[in-house]
Design a protein around this motif. Structure first.
Motif, mmCIF file in Angstrom:
data_model
loop_
_atom_site.group_PDB
_atom_site.id
_atom_site.type_symbol
_atom_site.label_atom_id
_atom_site.label_comp_id
_atom_site.label_asym_id
_atom_site.label_seq_id
_atom_site.Cartn_x
_atom_site.Cartn_y
_atom_site.Cartn_z
ATOM 1 N N THR A 245 -5.843 -2.362 10.843
ATOM 2 C CA THR A 245 -7.096 -3.105 10.895
ATOM 3 C C THR A 245 -7.866 -2.671 12.146
ATOM 4 O OG1 THR A 245 -6.135 -4.896 12.204
ATOM 5 C CG2 THR A 245 -5.959 -5.071 9.803
ATOM 6 N N GLU A 246 -9.092 -3.147 12.249
ATOM 7 C CA GLU A 246 -9.903 -2.770 13.415
ATOM 8 C C GLU A 246 -9.219 -3.175 14.715
ATOM 9 O OE1 GLU A 246 -14.408 -3.549 15.217
ATOM 10 O OE2 GLU A 246 -13.888 -4.195 13.190
ATOM 11 N N GLY A 247 -8.669 -4.395 14.748
ATOM 12 C CA GLY A 247 -7.988 -4.857 15.948
ATOM 13 C C GLY A 247 -6.729 -4.061 16.249
ATOM 14 N N GLN A 248 -5.968 -3.737 15.208
ATOM 15 C CA GLN A 248 -4.755 -2.944 15.407
ATOM 16 C C GLN A 248 -5.094 -1.547 15.916
ATOM 17 O OE1 GLN A 248 -3.290 -3.448 11.402
ATOM 18 N NE2 GLN A 248 -1.535 -4.653 12.102
ATOM 19 N N ARG A 249 -6.137 -0.951 15.360
ATOM 20 C CA ARG A 249 -6.526 0.402 15.771
ATOM 21 C C ARG A 249 -6.949 0.425 17.241
ATOM 22 N NH1 ARG A 249 -10.920 2.630 13.364
ATOM 23 N NH2 ARG A 249 -10.106 4.755 13.505
ATOM 24 N N ALA A 250 -7.738 -0.578 17.631
ATOM 25 C CA ALA A 250 -8.195 -0.622 19.021
ATOM 26 C C ALA A 250 -7.025 -0.816 19.977
ATOM 27 C CB ALA A 250 -9.221 -1.733 19.199
ATOM 28 N N ALA A 251 -6.141 -1.740 19.638
ATOM 29 C CA ALA A 251 -4.982 -1.981 20.500
ATOM 30 C C ALA A 251 -4.074 -0.758 20.547
ATOM 31 C CB ALA A 251 -4.202 -3.191 19.991
ATOM 32 N N ALA A 252 -3.877 -0.111 19.387
ATOM 33 C CA ALA A 252 -3.031 1.082 19.344
ATOM 34 C C ALA A 252 -3.617 2.199 20.188
ATOM 35 C CB ALA A 252 -2.853 1.541 17.897
ATOM 36 N N ALA A 253 -4.934 2.347 20.150
ATOM 37 C CA ALA A 253 -5.582 3.395 20.948
ATOM 38 C C ALA A 253 -5.376 3.149 22.436
ATOM 39 C CB ALA A 253 -7.071 3.450 20.612
ATOM 40 N N LEU A 254 -5.549 1.898 22.857
ATOM 41 C CA LEU A 254 -5.350 1.582 24.268
ATOM 42 C C LEU A 254 -3.902 1.819 24.696
ATOM 43 C CD1 LEU A 254 -7.498 -1.662 24.610
ATOM 44 C CD2 LEU A 254 -7.932 0.540 25.719
ATOM 45 N N LEU A 255 -2.963 1.432 23.843
ATOM 46 C CA LEU A 255 -1.557 1.633 24.168
ATOM 47 C C LEU A 255 -1.211 3.115 24.244
ATOM 48 C CD1 LEU A 255 -0.015 -1.194 21.965
ATOM 49 C CD2 LEU A 255 0.247 -0.978 24.447
ATOM 50 N N LEU A 256 -1.717 3.888 23.301
ATOM 51 C CA LEU A 256 -1.409 5.323 23.286
ATOM 52 C C LEU A 256 -1.945 6.020 24.531
ATOM 53 C CD1 LEU A 256 -2.005 6.166 19.523
ATOM 54 C CD2 LEU A 256 0.141 6.482 20.780
ATOM 55 N N THR A 257 -3.142 5.662 24.930
ATOM 56 C CA THR A 257 -3.699 6.300 26.131
ATOM 57 C C THR A 257 -2.980 5.841 27.387
ATOM 58 O OG1 THR A 257 -5.433 4.609 26.253
ATOM 59 C CG2 THR A 257 -5.968 6.657 25.097
ATOM 60 N N GLY A 258 -2.388 4.621 27.316
ATOM 61 C CA GLY A 258 -1.590 4.175 28.447
ATOM 62 C C GLY A 258 -0.262 4.907 28.521
ATOM 63 N N ILE A 259 0.319 5.190 27.360
ATOM 64 C CA ILE A 259 1.584 5.921 27.313
ATOM 65 C C ILE A 259 1.384 7.387 27.684
ATOM 66 C CG2 ILE A 259 3.429 6.710 25.752
ATOM 67 C CD1 ILE A 259 2.958 4.050 24.181
ATOM 68 N N ASP A 260 0.299 7.959 27.164
ATOM 69 C CA ASP A 260 0.000 9.375 27.415
ATOM 70 C C ASP A 260 -1.511 9.534 27.555
ATOM 71 O OD1 ASP A 260 -0.337 12.091 27.519
ATOM 72 O OD2 ASP A 260 0.727 12.522 25.649
#
Length: 328
Positions: free
Chosen positions: A291-306
């Motif tokens: 969903t839009e919320g999941q995508r946004a949160a996933a993007a932030l997490l991914l950029t935090g990880i790498d």
């Protein structure tokens, strides 16, 4: 989901009816007639009557006859008259051993008369764990009225119904699981023993069910250690019950990202960040299908990880999150 809007009204009405009946007694005398069935019908008709004097007479007869009245009352539960059936259930509720009427009371949860269903639900609720498993199974009934009556009964049982409802969470039946989770959530912290079953049931592809379970968990409030331990068990494979939470649990956690700001949503966000590289595959899948919320949160997490992954994000997310991520 079940329509529970009339449950509160039923909760208020039925105890009043039973108390009024119990206080209406006069001098006891035994019911009479050619047989138990005939006596039971007359007794039930008196107990279910709208006339206070007849109800008092019925209660006197019930007191005099005692447990011997039960066979006749059970037969009266099948009578054509709703008034008689109501009286039969009331009489069963006032028996010295109402559990002996359990099978008939379970059948009465499907009675065409709403008052009979409510009376049966309240009576079964008094039996607690003895009836809880059989009543919980009725949440899977194809008949709406039976499901609602079962839910009323289980809600009245409170903590006594928790083990039976937790068992329903282990069924592969999303509507039934959702109804059980809704009831557990309504019990708040009393339903803490069911938290492990609820957490394991999050391992599903049914988005609606995930939201209902997560809401229930937020209302119940298990501590973070319990949630993380059960999530670890979800991620375990084979006979490795104490393995670290790994990639297998990440998809379930990612689904919870659609609940930002809630306790379960915050727990998922924190846990995925701690998992690091193990969470990457699930987070990348969320970029494509979430969903839009999941995508946004996933993007932030991914950029935090790498941080280098900021350059690989879909263009719409790069524009949306331009102020939160840094592109070098």
């Amino acid at each position: 989901m079940l329509d529970f809007r009339h449950i509160s009204a039923a909760r208020r009405l039925v105890p009043v009816l039973l108390i009024a009946l119990a206080l209406a007694g006069t001098t006891a005398h035994a019911a009479s007639g050619p047989g138990a069935s005939s006596k039971g019908l007359r007794l039930a008709a008196m107990l279910g009557s709208q006339d206070a004097a007849k109800r008092a007479k019925g209660l006197s007869a019930l007191r005099a006859w005692g447990q011997e009245s039960l066979p006749g009352l059970l037969a009266a539960m099948e009578a054509p008259s709703a008034e008689v059936r109501r009286g039969a259930v009331m009489g069963a509720a006032l028996q010295p051993a109402p559990a002996l009427a359990m099978e008939s009371l379970l059948n009465a949860l499907g009675d065409p008369d709403a008052t009979v269903r409510s009376l049966a639900a309240h009576t079964l609720a008094r039996l607690g764990p003895l009836a809880a498993t059989d009543v919980a199974r009725l949440l899977a009934s194809p008949t709406h009225d039976i499901r609602v009556a079962a839910a009323l009964c289980l809600s009245r049982m409170g903590p006594d119904a928790v083990p039976a409802l937790a068992a329903m969470m282990r069924r592969d039946d999303p509507p039934v699981q959702a109804n059980a989770a809704w009831l557990l959530g309504g019990m708040g912290s009393d339903a803490l023993p069911a938290a492990p079953a609820l957490i394991h049931a999050l391992d599903t592809d049914d988005t609606r069910l995930i939201h209902v379970i997560a809401e229930a968990l937020d209302l119940i409030g298990p501590d973070a250690a319990t949630v993380l331990r059960e999530m670890t068990l979800i991620s375990a494979r084979g006979n490795r019950p104490f393995s670290r939470m790994g990639a297998a649990a990440a998809p379930t956690l990612v689904k919870l990202l659609s609940r930002p700001g809630t306790p379960m949503g915050q727990m998922a966000l924190f846990t995925l960040a701690r998992m690091g590289d193990q969470a990457k595959p699930a987070l990348q899948d969320a970029l494509a299908t979430g969903t839009e919320g999941q995508r946004a949160a996933a993007a932030l997490l991914l950029t935090g990880i790498d941080p280098n992954m900021a350059h690989t994000l879909p263009e719409d997310l790069r524009r949306t999150l331009g102020g939160a991520i840094h592109l070098n």
